[in-house]
Design an enzyme around this catalytic site. Structure first.
Site, PDB file in Angstrom:
ATOM      1  CG  ASP A  35      63.121  42.249  38.587  1.00 42.09           C
ATOM      2  OD1 ASP A  35      63.397  42.975  37.685  1.00 42.09           O
ATOM      3  OD2 ASP A  35      62.307  42.576  39.684  1.00 42.09           O
ATOM      4  CG  ASP A 110      59.554  31.451  40.268  1.00 40.13           C
ATOM      5  OD1 ASP A 110      59.945  32.516  40.706  1.00 40.13           O
ATOM      6  OD2 ASP A 110      59.583  31.075  39.160  1.00 40.13           O
ATOM      7  CB  SER A 474       5.943  50.315  39.829  1.00 34.90           C
ATOM      8  OG  SER A 474       7.134  50.198  40.207  1.00 34.90           O
ATOM      9  CB  SER A 541      16.794  43.234  42.785  1.00 33.09           C
ATOM     10  OG  SER A 541      15.463  42.639  42.078  1.00 33.09           O
TER      11      SER A 541
END
Length: 634
Positions: A35, A110, A474, A541
């Site tokens: 622009d 800027d 586990s 985790s």
């Protein structure tokens, strides 16, 4: 070089005094890519004669070598100083420039137009009083126009110049300006801007930059420079209540104790009654000290040292405020957040929150919604990606004094820091305290953790088993519990699968859900430790940050990280649930080890390897650790 070069040569003291008495305007240029932001600033510097001769010579040479304007000067090169910026013809980083005129001093930032550098634009806007929003007259209001406008309003900018650039490419058509202005005003009507000034420009040709151009006889408003020199920017900071964040406790000798910092708002005089927060201790100001001597009064923006008439315990980060109108104190807030990192914001993950002159551990407890900056629509979300904006609830580990960002930006803004990398990952603006949280207090109980543990003749702790799916977490935890139970110990297992049948049945397997899964389990484990139990948790985790979060919930020695280290090839060969086969076939998304990462512990307390050790040997090692460190008192 400058418009006052003669005065510098003839009367340097007069020049310095004139500069000191001028007001300062900080502004940014923002908008979409290409622009003309950098070209506009370069034109401002060039036309106001704020370029040294050697700079001008270098600019002319660079323009011929890498400019985009043929043999003409490419003003953008004055600002785009990085090699990558010049090569690509885009602005990447924020470039700050200082210049002045007879009427005012200016600092201009800027900012980049590319969406991927939106975070840089937010950085530039954080200290600006005014925003020059450039719009290509041929393209009109674009996505980045909307994005930058929303961020500017979020950061408290009240004054906007709608600079419709490249008017020369649309034949200086007044209808183009009117159409763009109407569209923009409709979009920005709820942003809280004090004024929006529309100016037709050609930064390349200099139209309406310093003076009004003959090419736009229909435009009767001020030129850009005239507007910048005359716009009245409210100094709300000086008219507000007195606030100063303590940066340094100044003790040069035994006879002097002062508190140094920059006044965020209001004024202070010797004799004023003050309150220190969050402690709420009170005193009066004895003196206001500076390098040049004592002051009768100090105002917002001045860096001073304040001494008090009483011995008050004050530390870095505390707020000294007027006694009658102190700021609020809280540890939970609603805030707007702009996310600045490649890795997404995940609610529940621990971060460091740096506000004022202190850094406090905290976390985003809830992402209420994110904002679609194109439509301003609020949409549900579980995380924020790079450059996204959201409204969140934040919880800190301790109470702080604060102001809403809209009232005192210095006391209502914060940055979010990643605890592992120490990099800044987000910025935030506090909206208000979550007052309900202020009414919640710890209830004192006569039977505490120590008593419960003594009754059970053990030292409470959580054994946190982490490792890939199929590593044996586990299985090992189950054997360890059997052995402890046989010894008469009081235990409990929180297993990943079991917990997802109840407490966490509403969670999936995205990164955000994994974080929340571990947060909830960590809180439950903390309660069980408080009950005097030895708790075993079996969860993949995968993220170090969440394991660290649970570690920090516990007292010293209560968190024992057990890394069940098994190569993924071995886990996949075992594949007890058939998950690896499904993940390999693409039937499961966000599966750890395939399309979701696992971060190995850096310093696990106990390290077992089920590829080289059987389950019994792993359990032996864990029991031995508990005995050696006094968790199993006979």
């Amino acid at each position: 070089m400058a418009h006052q070069s003669d005065l510098i040569a003839e009367n340097i003291e007069g020049y310095l005094k004139a500069q000191e008495e001028k007001s300062m305007l900080r502004f940014i240029t923002c908008g979409s890519v290409d622009d003309g932001k950098s070209t506009l600033i370069g034109r401002l510097l060039y036309d106001s004669k704020m370029i040294f001769e050697d700079q001008l010579g270098a600019l002319e040479a660079d323009s011929k070598k890498m400019g985009t304007q043929g043999q003409e000067i490419d003003f953008a090169l004055l600002v785009d100083g990085l090699a990558a910026e010049r090569e690509q013809g885009i602005t990447i980083d924020v470039a700050y420039r200082y210049f002045s005129t007879d009427k005012r001093k200016f600092i201009v930032a800027d900012t980049p137009g590319h969406e991927q550098y939106t975070r840089n634009m937010a950085t530039g806007a954080s200290t600006a009083d005014l925003a020059i929003l450039l719009i290509d007259a041929r393209k009109g209001v674009l996505t980045q126009t909307r994005r930058h406008s929303f961020i500017a309003s979020l950061l408290g900018i009240k004054h906007v110049v709608l600079a419709v650039n490249k008017m020369d490419l649309v034949g200086y058509d007044e209808a183009v300006l009117n159409s763009i202005e109407a569209e923009y005003r409709e979009f920005a009507k709820d942003f809280g801007f004090t004024d929006i000034t529309s100016i037709p420009l050609s930064a390349l040709k200099g139209d309406n930059i310093l003076t009004n151009s003959d090419s736009t006889p229909w435009y009767t408003g001020p030129s850009l420079m005239q507007h910048l020199e005359s716009v009245q920017v409210e100094d709300a900071a000086q008219s507000g209540n007195f606030r100063m964040s303590v940066q340094w406790v100044n003790r040069p000798n035994l006879d002097f104790r002062g508190f140094s910092g920059t006044i965020a708002s209001g004024t202070v005089r010797p004799g004023d009654a003050i309150k220190v927060l969050p402690s709420a201790r009170e005193s009066t100001v004895k003196s206001i000290v500076t390098y040049d001597g004592e002051l009768d009064m100090a105002v917002a923006g001045e860096a001073v040292t304040i001494t008090l008439n009483d011995e008050v315990d004050i530390s870095r980060g505390d707020i000294i405020a007027g006694k009658d109108h102190p700021p609020e104190v809280a540890d939970q807030f609603e805030a707007n957040i702009i996310w600045m990192a490649e890795d997404a914001l995940l609610p529940g993950r621990p971060y460091l929150i740096k506000t004022g002159n202190q850094t406090v551990p905290g976390q985003i407890t809830d992402l209420k919604h994110k904002v679609n900056v194109n439509t301003l629509e609020r949409t549900a979300a579980k995380s924020l990606a790079l450059n996204e904006i959201g409204v969140c609830n934040i919880s800190l580990d301790k109470r702080i004094a604060f102001e809403a960002y809209g009232d005192v930006p210095e006391l209502g803004s914060f940055i979010i820091v990643d605890r592992l990398t120490n990099s800044t990952v987000g910025v935030g603006m506090i909206s208000f305290a979550l007052r309900r949280a202020s009414n919640i207090h710890w209830q004192a109980l006569d039977v505490d953790k120590t008593v419960r543990a003594e009754m059970k003749n053990q030292r409470p702790a959580v054994l946190w088993f982490t490792g890939l799916s199929g590593s044996g977490k586990s299985t090992i935890a189950n054997v360890v519990e059997q052995r402890l139970f046989a010894r008469g110990r009081h235990t409990y297992i929180l297993d990943g699968d079991n917990v997802r049948h109840g407490l966490n049945q509403d969670l999936g397997f995205t990164d955000a859900d994994r974080v929340e899964n571990i947060r909830r389990v960590g809180e439950v484990a903390k309660l069980m430790v408080d009950a005097g139990l030895v708790v075993m948790t079996s969860f993949i985790s995968p993220f170090r940050a969440e394991r660290r979060m649970v570690h920090d919930l516990m007292d010293d020695g209560e968190f024992i990280e057990v890394y069940v280290d098994t190569p993924i090839e071995v886990c996949a060969a075992r594949d007890p649930k058939g998950l690896y086969k499904k993940a390999k076939a693409g039937e499961i998304k966000n599966f750890t080890g395939y399309d979701s990462p696992y971060e190995e512990p850096e310093r696990a307390d106990i390290h077992v390897n089920t590829d080289k050790q059987n389950v019994e040997e792993c359990a032996d090692k864990i029991i031995a650790y508990l005995e050696e460190h006094g968790y199993l008192n006979a």
